[in-house]
Design an enzyme around this catalytic site. Sequence first.
Site, short mmCIF file in Angstrom:
data_model
loop_
_atom_site.label_atom_id
_atom_site.label_comp_id
_atom_site.label_asym_id
_atom_site.label_seq_id
_atom_site.Cartn_x
_atom_site.Cartn_y
_atom_site.Cartn_z
N LYS A 64 47.66 91.37 29.08
CA LYS A 64 46.55 92.07 29.70
C LYS A 64 47.03 93.18 30.63
CE LYS A 64 43.64 87.94 29.44
NZ LYS A 64 43.06 86.80 30.16
N TYR A 241 44.71 83.70 37.27
CA TYR A 241 43.43 83.06 36.96
C TYR A 241 42.69 82.69 38.25
CZ TYR A 241 45.81 82.63 32.44
OH TYR A 241 46.49 82.90 31.28
#
Length: 305
Positions: A64, A241
């Site tokens: 990402k 996260y």
Amino acid sequence: MKRLLETLVENNREITKKGNLASYIPELLNADKNDLGVAVITLDGKVHSAGDCSKKFTMQSISKVVSLILAIQDNGKERVFEKVGMEPTGDSFNSIVNLEIKQKVKPYNPMINAGAIATTALIYGVSEEEKFEKILNFTRKVTGNNDIDINKSVYKSEKLTGDRNRYLAYYLKSNNTIDGDVEDILDLYFKQCSIEVNCIDIAKFASMLANDGILPWSGERVISREVSRIVKTIMVTCGMYDASGKFAVHIGIPAKSGVGGGIMAAVPKRMGIGVYGPSLDKKGNSIAGTHILKELSDELDLSIF
């Protein structure tokens, strides 16, 4: 440095038993839960490594960072952040909550799955193949490893089981957050996640970010200082996260993890770090890898705060 890294691997290998392999991508269950490795690349280009640092693993969410960089380079930061936010979320990386229940059509940030699908959709190219070659070639250039490629077995496994990501992508499409063919975008996303690397590769990538966009071993600038700053900032706030806040408090290094077991960490002006340990904690981060980064940060005073 090598002795320190060897000690960290030895001291933390037992912790791998406390985590679990990622199961929602069946092919990832073939990893060895006991694997643990770490590599450090200092800004003079020196490589230090220990443990299972040559073991290959797929980038998963670490990719990402690559798609965000390329999306910004292709579109400019204003266009990218019209489509994707830059705020942390307390929900899991594949959550649908912040899109549907909170009626947040714009994904919170580029490090969750919905946000990464949106940034991947922004990468320029006349075909999916051309876009993937751009992602792959950029990864090869920054790591200095032209042998990097996708793990086809993991790619097929992700494509067969990626129903949650399909939901996210079609929801984004239905709200005009992404343009183009959804299945093509998803295929590109699954491929980027399946790019196979090792600890040294991601440490080299991180060292470029730590060096404000310049490859330490050649002096070549591959991204602007501004893009490097933006990416590192989002890594701090969103890269681990929904454990990003805790990671920032206790370790304090810009980092991005992946459920393949890798963590890529960039210490500004000092070094790039790559850690691999496929045994994950409940948040989806390498359980022993996180411990290694904590002890390394404490020992070398690496926190940016």
